[in-house]
Design a protein around this motif. Sequence first.
Motif, PDB file in Angstrom:
ATOM      1  N   LEU A  68      45.158  43.427   9.853  1.00 20.00           N
ATOM      2  CA  LEU A  68      44.760  44.317  10.715  1.00 20.00           C
ATOM      3  C   LEU A  68      44.715  45.917  10.297  1.00 20.00           C
ATOM      4  N   ALA A  69      46.022  45.856   9.628  1.00 16.56           N
ATOM      5  CA  ALA A  69      46.370  47.488   9.095  1.00 16.56           C
ATOM      6  C   ALA A  69      45.527  47.976   8.140  1.00 16.56           C
ATOM      7  N   GLN A  70      44.811  47.173   7.569  1.00 17.82           N
ATOM      8  CA  GLN A  70      44.059  47.558   6.386  1.00 17.82           C
ATOM      9  C   GLN A  70      42.729  48.281   6.988  1.00 17.82           C
ATOM     10  N   TYR A  71      42.476  48.037   8.511  1.00 18.91           N
ATOM     11  CA  TYR A  71      41.288  48.967   8.713  1.00 18.91           C
ATOM     12  C   TYR A  71      41.758  50.317   9.354  1.00 18.91           C
ATOM     13  N   GLY A  72      43.232  50.624   9.399  1.00 20.85           N
ATOM     14  CA  GLY A  72      43.831  51.914   9.548  1.00 20.85           C
ATOM     15  C   GLY A  72      43.151  52.406  10.987  1.00 20.85           C
ATOM     16  N   LEU A  73      43.291  51.592  11.843  1.00 17.87           N
ATOM     17  CA  LEU A  73      42.862  52.007  13.394  1.00 17.87           C
ATOM     18  C   LEU A  73      43.757  52.922  14.072  1.00 17.87           C
ATOM     19  N   PHE A  74      45.167  52.587  13.849  1.00 21.17           N
ATOM     20  CA  PHE A  74      45.904  53.277  14.614  1.00 21.17           C
ATOM     21  C   PHE A  74      46.932  54.051  13.752  1.00 21.17           C
ATOM     22  N   SER A  75      47.529  55.178  14.480  1.00 17.82           N
ATOM     23  CA  SER A  75      48.792  56.184  13.633  1.00 17.82           C
ATOM     24  C   SER A  75      49.773  55.287  13.215  1.00 17.82           C
ATOM     25  N   ASN A  76      50.097  54.529  13.860  1.00 15.76           N
ATOM     26  CA  ASN A  76      51.400  53.664  13.785  1.00 15.76           C
ATOM     27  C   ASN A  76      50.687  52.110  13.476  1.00 15.76           C
ATOM     28  N   GLN A  77      50.670  51.678  12.276  1.00 13.58           N
ATOM     29  CA  GLN A  77      49.873  50.068  12.373  1.00 13.58           C
ATOM     30  C   GLN A  77      50.448  49.195  12.766  1.00 13.58           C
TER      31      GLN A  77
END
Length: 393
Positions: A68-77
Amino acid sequence: MDTKLLLIIATLFQCALLSACGGDDNQPNNNPSTSVPVTTPETPDSLCIGDDTQINWDALMTEDCPLLAQYGLFSNQNDPTQNPRQGGFLYQLSTQLFSNYANKYRFVFLPDGAKITFNPSDTFELPVGTVLSKTFALPLDTTLSGREHETIIETRLLIHRESGWTALPYFWHQGEAKLASAGADVSHTLNRQGEQLTFNYHVPSRAECKLCHQRTIDGRSHINPIGLKSQLLNHDIQIAGTLTNQLTYWQQQNWLTGLGDIALLPSASAITDTSTSLINRAKGYLDINCAHCHRAEGFASISGLRLGFHVDHTSYQYGICKQPPGWDGGEKGLSYDIIPGDAEHSIVLYRQELNSAKDRMPPIGRTLVHVEAMEVIRQWIDSLSPTLGTCQQ
């Protein structure tokens, strides 16, 4: 046996094993029996490999990233419950889909300049490029609120690509949210009013996501969002410390077009909101928990039962003295979806109280019975006048 034949058998066996693991189109802290999903590593030229300073729109539109982190949706992944990056904003529903008491953290991400189109009676039109994120956090005690009393279990994405909507379930394990195309299971224990409940929480597979989100139009199935409806969004929420109507705020931010007069729009009530009518609370609950399947284009269309918020609740199609096809009535031998004034013998209530795979409604998404909601549904059906219809016993 011929060597070539042996090689063919071995290859087929290996393919069978691989296909069994696949699918289609804060870390759990109490899950000793967690089923860990299999992820596929990205190739060196994958768009999933990028910087972590902004939303990875290119990957969102073209690739199913393993993390999920690879989409960069949140400031804190590591925390998908707050602080979405530029282009994302929180939204809240007035009444909740029940998922074993899980709390939901919902966000919309819109491409730069894109707008949502208002619909007064159905799901809003969301432009290509829209991403919906919903994170499920299970409480340790249903009477306690706050992130410190929760365990994050999964984050689901619905992504509107050029080819249509796609569903991606991500399971949080060992500090990372990993794509779980085949689903996952985790054991959890919570306290409900002094009762200790231990159950298996199920993260749905991509195929299972389609059961709820699909609509069949002209013989073709399409995935569609569920919760972005006027009656579920037309209420006040906290924005920068001030109570503000959610839809009005979206219009002010140029995220929404076509709203019209907000005063003319109905609003569904939370099942716990005792300041409003039983009808509004019950219909709101049935709309978010049941209507996505129980509609003409839904998975349960053959039942003939229509539980949308705008359907007349005194009508045959809403279940009044209607006999459902294809169900045996359970141990009680019930015959009608809703018998006005008689909740005890109404299938709409009964099947939400059952828990076997054959009888449970909704068929996926819960293991526990939502006892608080069932009491409201019971009171509402009992309050209906028997003159609405004569159900022959």
